[in-house]
Design a protein around this motif. Structure first.
Motif, PDB file in Angstrom:
ATOM      1  N   ASP A   1       0.836  -1.198   0.000  1.00  0.00           N
ATOM      2  CA  ASP A   1       0.000   0.000   0.000  1.00  0.00           C
ATOM      3  C   ASP A   1       0.871   1.248   0.000  1.00  0.00           C
ATOM      4  N   VAL A   2       1.698   1.369  -1.023  1.00  0.00           N
ATOM      5  CA  VAL A   2       2.653   2.463  -1.086  1.00  0.00           C
ATOM      6  C   VAL A   2       1.915   3.800  -1.141  1.00  0.00           C
ATOM      7  N   ARG A   3       2.206   4.657  -0.181  1.00  0.00           N
ATOM      8  CA  ARG A   3       1.687   6.024  -0.142  1.00  0.00           C
ATOM      9  C   ARG A   3       0.168   6.105  -0.052  1.00  0.00           C
ATOM     10  N   ASN A   4      -0.492   5.008   0.189  1.00  0.00           N
ATOM     11  CA  ASN A   4      -1.927   5.047   0.412  1.00  0.00           C
ATOM     12  C   ASN A   4      -2.204   5.018   1.906  1.00  0.00           C
ATOM     13  N   PRO A   5      -3.248   5.705   2.366  1.00  0.00           N
ATOM     14  CA  PRO A   5      -3.530   5.657   3.801  1.00  0.00           C
ATOM     15  C   PRO A   5      -3.740   4.231   4.297  1.00  0.00           C
ATOM     16  N   ALA A   6      -3.110   3.910   5.424  1.00  0.00           N
ATOM     17  CA  ALA A   6      -3.323   2.610   6.043  1.00  0.00           C
ATOM     18  C   ALA A   6      -4.741   2.522   6.597  1.00  0.00           C
ATOM     19  N   GLN A   7      -5.273   3.665   7.020  1.00  0.00           N
ATOM     20  CA  GLN A   7      -6.644   3.714   7.514  1.00  0.00           C
ATOM     21  C   GLN A   7      -7.274   5.003   6.989  1.00  0.00           C
ATOM     22  N   ASN A   8      -8.554   4.953   6.735  1.00  0.00           N
ATOM     23  CA  ASN A   8      -9.265   6.162   6.344  1.00  0.00           C
ATOM     24  C   ASN A   8      -9.886   6.773   7.585  1.00  0.00           C
ATOM     25  N   GLN A   9      -9.263   7.811   8.106  1.00  0.00           N
ATOM     26  CA  GLN A   9      -9.736   8.429   9.341  1.00  0.00           C
ATOM     27  C   GLN A   9      -9.958   9.914   9.089  1.00  0.00           C
ATOM     28  N   GLY A  10     -11.203  10.341   9.118  1.00  0.00           N
ATOM     29  CA  GLY A  10     -11.473  11.754   8.974  1.00  0.00           C
ATOM     30  C   GLY A  10     -11.272  12.234   7.553  1.00  0.00           C
ATOM     31  N   ASP A  11     -11.237  13.517   7.393  1.00  0.00           N
ATOM     32  CA  ASP A  11     -11.144  14.139   6.081  1.00  0.00           C
ATOM     33  C   ASP A  11     -10.074  15.220   6.169  1.00  0.00           C
ATOM     34  N   MET A  12      -8.810  14.831   6.212  1.00  0.00           N
ATOM     35  CA  MET A  12      -7.722  15.776   6.380  1.00  0.00           C
ATOM     36  C   MET A  12      -7.635  16.707   5.170  1.00  0.00           C
ATOM     37  N   LEU A  13      -7.414  17.997   5.421  1.00  0.00           N
ATOM     38  CA  LEU A  13      -7.335  19.002   4.381  1.00  0.00           C
ATOM     39  C   LEU A  13      -6.002  19.731   4.468  1.00  0.00           C
ATOM     40  N   LEU A  14      -5.438  20.060   3.314  1.00  0.00           N
ATOM     41  CA  LEU A  14      -4.221  20.855   3.210  1.00  0.00           C
ATOM     42  C   LEU A  14      -4.569  22.120   2.444  1.00  0.00           C
ATOM     43  N   PHE A  15      -4.171  23.295   2.965  1.00  0.00           N
ATOM     44  CA  PHE A  15      -4.525  24.543   2.294  1.00  0.00           C
ATOM     45  C   PHE A  15      -3.487  25.616   2.587  1.00  0.00           C
ATOM     46  N   CYS A  16      -3.566  26.697   1.811  1.00  0.00           N
ATOM     47  CA  CYS A  16      -2.623  27.805   1.921  1.00  0.00           C
ATOM     48  C   CYS A  16      -3.403  29.091   1.680  1.00  0.00           C
ATOM     49  N   ALA A  17      -3.110  30.138   2.467  1.00  0.00           N
ATOM     50  CA  ALA A  17      -3.861  31.385   2.379  1.00  0.00           C
ATOM     51  C   ALA A  17      -3.726  32.051   1.023  1.00  0.00           C
ATOM     52  N   ASP A  18      -2.577  31.901   0.356  1.00  0.00           N
ATOM     53  CA  ASP A  18      -2.395  32.582  -0.927  1.00  0.00           C
ATOM     54  C   ASP A  18      -2.100  31.627  -2.081  1.00  0.00           C
ATOM     55  N   ILE A  19      -2.412  30.341  -1.913  1.00  0.00           N
ATOM     56  CA  ILE A  19      -2.365  29.375  -3.016  1.00  0.00           C
ATOM     57  C   ILE A  19      -3.644  28.555  -2.960  1.00  0.00           C
TER      58      ILE A  19
ATOM     59  N   SER B   1      -3.850  11.293   4.030  1.00  0.00           N
ATOM     60  CA  SER B   1      -3.060  12.197   3.195  1.00  0.00           C
ATOM     61  C   SER B   1      -3.979  13.248   2.590  1.00  0.00           C
ATOM     62  N   ALA B   2      -3.397  14.376   2.212  1.00  0.00           N
ATOM     63  CA  ALA B   2      -4.135  15.464   1.571  1.00  0.00           C
ATOM     64  C   ALA B   2      -3.166  16.184   0.641  1.00  0.00           C
ATOM     65  N   SER B   3      -3.704  16.795  -0.414  1.00  0.00           N
ATOM     66  CA  SER B   3      -2.814  17.445  -1.375  1.00  0.00           C
ATOM     67  C   SER B   3      -3.415  18.754  -1.861  1.00  0.00           C
ATOM     68  N   LEU B   4      -2.532  19.582  -2.418  1.00  0.00           N
ATOM     69  CA  LEU B   4      -2.878  20.865  -3.015  1.00  0.00           C
ATOM     70  C   LEU B   4      -2.011  21.032  -4.243  1.00  0.00           C
ATOM     71  N   THR B   5      -2.610  21.316  -5.399  1.00  0.00           N
ATOM     72  CA  THR B   5      -1.862  21.413  -6.649  1.00  0.00           C
ATOM     73  C   THR B   5      -1.977  22.817  -7.233  1.00  0.00           C
ATOM     74  N   ALA B   6      -0.821  23.418  -7.547  1.00  0.00           N
ATOM     75  CA  ALA B   6      -0.764  24.696  -8.227  1.00  0.00           C
ATOM     76  C   ALA B   6       0.075  24.542  -9.481  1.00  0.00           C
ATOM     77  N   TYR B   7       0.133  25.590 -10.287  1.00  0.00           N
ATOM     78  CA  TYR B   7       0.808  25.522 -11.587  1.00  0.00           C
ATOM     79  C   TYR B   7       1.788  26.687 -11.735  1.00  0.00           C
ATOM     80  N   TYR B   8       2.751  26.477 -12.648  1.00  0.00           N
ATOM     81  CA  TYR B   8       3.629  27.590 -13.005  1.00  0.00           C
ATOM     82  C   TYR B   8       4.255  27.298 -14.361  1.00  0.00           C
ATOM     83  N   HIS B   9       4.413  28.332 -15.214  1.00  0.00           N
ATOM     84  CA  HIS B   9       5.204  28.228 -16.431  1.00  0.00           C
ATOM     85  C   HIS B   9       5.871  29.566 -16.679  1.00  0.00           C
TER      86      HIS B   9
END
Length: 284
Positions: A118-136, A275-283
């Motif tokens: 189970d590489v990089r997958n949650p071992a257990q699904n607990q809650g709804d974890m969120l990742l965020f940033c004030a200016d992204i 786990s939780a993620s946030l994706t932004a872009y740049y070019h």
């Protein structure tokens, strides 16, 4: 060719060899001709290990598959060695590892019990974890604060303030990464890897990379610099994704800051609660 059924597997802990830290994956297969084994080296240091040769044994050969070394003194290529019983095969593996790497015992798991699948997958699904940033925000283009200041780029190279909530109650530490999967390297580009963030933390403050304290450890990024490096995709390339990922772990990690991001990622296996993620872009 029928490579048969994988029935046993073992991934070793970090092993110090010639001042480097290595990790091995050992596999035993069941074939109509008997049992045989293969060994994978899971990091990418450019050193070719060789198993000790003894009578009726073959020395190893190595080559790259998926950025890993395959060590075939035990394995699938060339003069494969078959054993009549699983015990004989495991004894052979142990003798090779003991002679060359001073590994004196192994405890191989049945494949069905292997938590490392189970590489990089949650071992257990607990809650709804969120990742965020004030200016992204999700899908935003990164501002100049988060662009690199090397190799012709003139960004501010400031690490962002990332915050999170709803982590599992039994979290013992956090890992935070920033990864560009679109970098034209064949393996992406790691911009940031932070681990052993204490469980009581709910954010990393802006601009504090390499100064967090509290036992927090940062690896070198893929530019070879300590801590955070901002975005710097090739000029004229398509927008690159910059994926920030937070992992809540069920333990702290006993690892040095000299390991590669690949070894850090390997050591998340079986320890991720959420786990939780946030994706932004740049070019450019």
């Amino acid at each position: 060719m029928n490579y048969s059924e994988l029935i046993k597997t073992l991934i070793t802990d970090l092993i110090e060899i010639a001042d480097e830290l290595w990790v091995f994956k050992i596999e035993i297969f069941k074939h109509s001709n008997g049992y045989f084994a293969s060994v994978w080296r899971l990091d990418t240091y450019n050193i070719n290990p060789t198993f000790a040769s003894q009578k009726d044994w073959i020395a190893s050969e190595t080559f790259f598959i998926d950025e890993s070394y395959r060590i075939d003194g035990l394995g699938l290529i060339g003069d494969r060695i078959y054993f009549k019983s699983l015990d004989e095969c495991q004894t052979y593996v142990l003798n090779c590892l003991n002679q060359t790497f001073n590994i004196k015992e192994i405890d191989m798991n049945d494949l069905s019990l292997n938590t490392y699948l189970d590489v990089r997958n949650p071992a257990q699904n607990q809650g709804d974890m969120l990742l965020f940033c004030a200016d992204i925000n999700e899908g935003d283009t990164l501002s100049n604060d988060y662009v690199a200041n090397i190799w012709g780029y003139t960004g501010n190279n400031i690490s962002p303030e990332l915050q999170w909530k709803n982590a599992p109650s039994d979290t013992k530490s956090f890992v935070l990464t920033m990864y560009d999967p679109d970098a034209p390297t064949g393996c992406g580009f790691w911009h940031w890897n932070v681990f052993n963030i204490p469980a009581e933390f709910d954010k990393l403050p802006k601009g504090q990379s390499n100064e967090f304290g509290a036992g927090i450890i940062e690896l070198k990024n893929d530019a070879g610099l300590d801590g955070f490096i901002g975005a710097f995709p090739p000029k004229g390339d398509k927008p690159h994704r910059y994926i920030f990922t937070l992992y809540a772990l069920n333990e702290m990690l006993d690892l040095p800051n000299s390991i590669s991001p690949a070894v850090l990622g390997f050591n998340l296996n079986g320890k991720v609660l959420a786990s939780a993620s946030l994706t932004a872009y740049y070019h450019w």
